[in-house]
Design a protein around this motif. Sequence first.
Motif, mmCIF file in Angstrom:
data_model
loop_
_atom_site.group_PDB
_atom_site.id
_atom_site.type_symbol
_atom_site.label_atom_id
_atom_site.label_comp_id
_atom_site.label_asym_id
_atom_site.label_seq_id
_atom_site.Cartn_x
_atom_site.Cartn_y
_atom_site.Cartn_z
ATOM 1 N N ASP A 1 0.855 -1.191 0.000
ATOM 2 C CA ASP A 1 0.000 0.000 0.000
ATOM 3 C C ASP A 1 0.888 1.236 0.000
ATOM 4 N N THR A 2 1.252 1.697 -1.180
ATOM 5 C CA THR A 2 2.197 2.797 -1.304
ATOM 6 C C THR A 2 1.490 4.151 -1.329
ATOM 7 N N LEU A 3 2.269 5.207 -1.144
ATOM 8 C CA LEU A 3 1.736 6.564 -1.100
ATOM 9 C C LEU A 3 1.753 7.162 -2.508
ATOM 10 N N ASN A 4 0.730 6.816 -3.300
ATOM 11 C CA ASN A 4 0.699 7.251 -4.701
ATOM 12 C C ASN A 4 0.207 8.678 -4.879
ATOM 13 N N GLN A 5 -0.556 9.164 -3.907
ATOM 14 C CA GLN A 5 -1.041 10.543 -3.914
ATOM 15 C C GLN A 5 -1.823 10.906 -5.176
ATOM 16 N N GLY A 6 -2.562 9.938 -5.709
ATOM 17 C CA GLY A 6 -3.408 10.223 -6.862
ATOM 18 C C GLY A 6 -2.673 10.462 -8.160
ATOM 19 N N THR A 7 -1.384 10.183 -8.190
ATOM 20 C CA THR A 7 -0.618 10.370 -9.423
ATOM 21 C C THR A 7 -0.641 9.087 -10.245
ATOM 22 N N PRO A 8 -0.556 9.189 -11.561
ATOM 23 C CA PRO A 8 -0.586 7.994 -12.413
ATOM 24 C C PRO A 8 0.687 7.176 -12.278
ATOM 25 N N TYR A 9 0.595 5.909 -12.675
ATOM 26 C CA TYR A 9 1.788 5.069 -12.692
ATOM 27 C C TYR A 9 2.817 5.721 -13.607
ATOM 28 N N ASP A 10 4.064 5.734 -13.152
ATOM 29 C CA ASP A 10 5.091 6.495 -13.862
ATOM 30 C C ASP A 10 6.268 5.608 -14.246
ATOM 31 N N TYR A 11 6.333 5.239 -15.527
ATOM 32 C CA TYR A 11 7.460 4.445 -16.019
ATOM 33 C C TYR A 11 8.779 5.217 -15.930
ATOM 34 N N ASN A 12 8.677 6.544 -15.865
ATOM 35 C CA ASN A 12 9.874 7.385 -15.842
ATOM 36 C C ASN A 12 10.272 7.832 -14.443
ATOM 37 N N SER A 13 9.627 7.281 -13.438
ATOM 38 C CA SER A 13 9.947 7.648 -12.060
ATOM 39 C C SER A 13 11.368 7.227 -11.699
ATOM 40 N N VAL A 14 12.010 8.037 -10.878
ATOM 41 C CA VAL A 14 13.337 7.677 -10.378
ATOM 42 C C VAL A 14 13.241 6.535 -9.378
ATOM 43 N N MET A 15 12.012 6.157 -9.024
ATOM 44 C CA MET A 15 11.782 5.046 -8.112
ATOM 45 C C MET A 15 11.415 3.753 -8.851
ATOM 46 N N GLN A 16 11.392 3.787 -10.180
ATOM 47 C CA GLN A 16 11.068 2.609 -10.983
ATOM 48 C C GLN A 16 12.333 1.863 -11.391
ATOM 49 N N TYR A 17 12.387 0.585 -11.055
ATOM 50 C CA TYR A 17 13.528 -0.231 -11.460
ATOM 51 C C TYR A 17 13.393 -0.629 -12.935
ATOM 52 N N GLU A 18 14.515 -1.120 -13.486
ATOM 53 C CA GLU A 18 14.536 -1.415 -14.910
ATOM 54 C C GLU A 18 14.086 -2.843 -15.222
ATOM 55 N N ARG A 19 13.984 -3.105 -16.485
ATOM 56 C CA ARG A 19 13.375 -4.333 -17.020
ATOM 57 C C ARG A 19 13.981 -5.628 -16.484
ATOM 58 N N TYR A 20 15.273 -5.643 -16.195
ATOM 59 C CA TYR A 20 15.959 -6.882 -15.807
ATOM 60 C C TYR A 20 16.294 -6.931 -14.312
ATOM 61 N N ALA A 21 15.635 -6.118 -13.522
ATOM 62 C CA ALA A 21 15.934 -6.070 -12.090
ATOM 63 C C ALA A 21 15.757 -7.444 -11.446
ATOM 64 N N PHE A 22 16.781 -7.905 -10.735
ATOM 65 C CA PHE A 22 16.772 -9.172 -10.007
ATOM 66 C C PHE A 22 16.583 -10.388 -10.922
ATOM 67 N N SER A 23 17.026 -10.263 -12.153
ATOM 68 C CA SER A 23 16.894 -11.386 -13.093
ATOM 69 C C SER A 23 17.959 -12.444 -12.816
ATOM 70 N N LYS A 24 17.556 -13.704 -12.919
ATOM 71 C CA LYS A 24 18.491 -14.808 -12.695
ATOM 72 C C LYS A 24 18.988 -15.412 -14.001
ATOM 73 N N ASN A 25 18.399 -14.992 -15.132
ATOM 74 C CA ASN A 25 18.718 -15.638 -16.404
ATOM 75 C C ASN A 25 18.860 -14.644 -17.563
ATOM 76 N N ASN A 26 19.049 -13.374 -17.222
ATOM 77 C CA ASN A 26 19.184 -12.315 -18.239
ATOM 78 C C ASN A 26 17.925 -12.137 -19.078
ATOM 79 N N ARG A 27 16.810 -12.579 -18.539
ATOM 80 C CA ARG A 27 15.516 -12.341 -19.169
ATOM 81 C C ARG A 27 14.748 -11.316 -18.335
ATOM 82 N N PRO A 28 13.826 -10.595 -18.947
ATOM 83 C CA PRO A 28 13.107 -9.540 -18.218
ATOM 84 C C PRO A 28 12.326 -10.081 -17.018
ATOM 85 N N THR A 29 12.371 -9.341 -15.943
ATOM 86 C CA THR A 29 11.528 -9.652 -14.786
ATOM 87 C C THR A 29 10.270 -8.792 -14.799
#
Length: 269
Positions: free
Chosen positions: A207-235
Amino acid sequence: MVIFSWTFVALLLGSSSWAEEEAFAQSEDTTRELSVGELLERANRERVPDFDEPALIGGDIAVKGDRNADPCTTTGCLWLKYSDGKAYIPYYIANHYTDRERSIIERGLQSFSTVSCIHFRPYQTGDHEWISIESRNGCYSYVGRQGGGQTVSLDRSGCLYHSTVQHELLHALGFNHEQTRSDRDNHIRVHWDNIMDGMDYNFYIIDTLNQGTPYDYNSVMQYERYAFSKNNRPTMEPIPNPNVAFGQATQMSQNDIARLNRLYNCCEC
């Protein structure tokens, strides 16, 4: 002839030294282009905490107890505001940083006052709550105000970038990662089979503090496509369009700033 020889040697040494410095500078420039998520993962990948350091979830969020509990939505975690409508948050920067490293940290601290009512100020004797910025093992921060002095770790070995400073300070101000938002599944598909063993909890929705803002792919709090990947495939994969770029921020987005201002009721006049 001797003088000429020594002059020639000196020129060669100088040229070699310049080449090494140039190569280092180019390496640094390339590193600076990495997204904040990539920088954090790289810095924390081989992390071995000292006995007095906290456990981490989400890659860089320090926790004291229940890793699934968010203090900002269960007990409150905001820093106090003064009668002038501003939150003055004391900070202390450990003396093991160089002048250049300190300037990177201070630039990150100051960036908040230009876009919000958050003002970081140097620690003063008598302050009861403050942020202690130290070079510990990795990059990490607690979420929200903890009381007393709370550590924000910015390891000299890999955390001293504008984006990572802003990222960890946003944690300290009360924000979690974008990919753990309650509406995450409407915007991101998690590929659980590609996640490192034992790291699933980093993708649990909270339950995060979104404050009515839309989901933001460009947020500095958004991790990238392969975060925590074990096989070099997208997570993670954006939906409905899997080709949308995300997790590439190098500084706070407008949505990051908007939700910060809404959370702290900053004047937007």
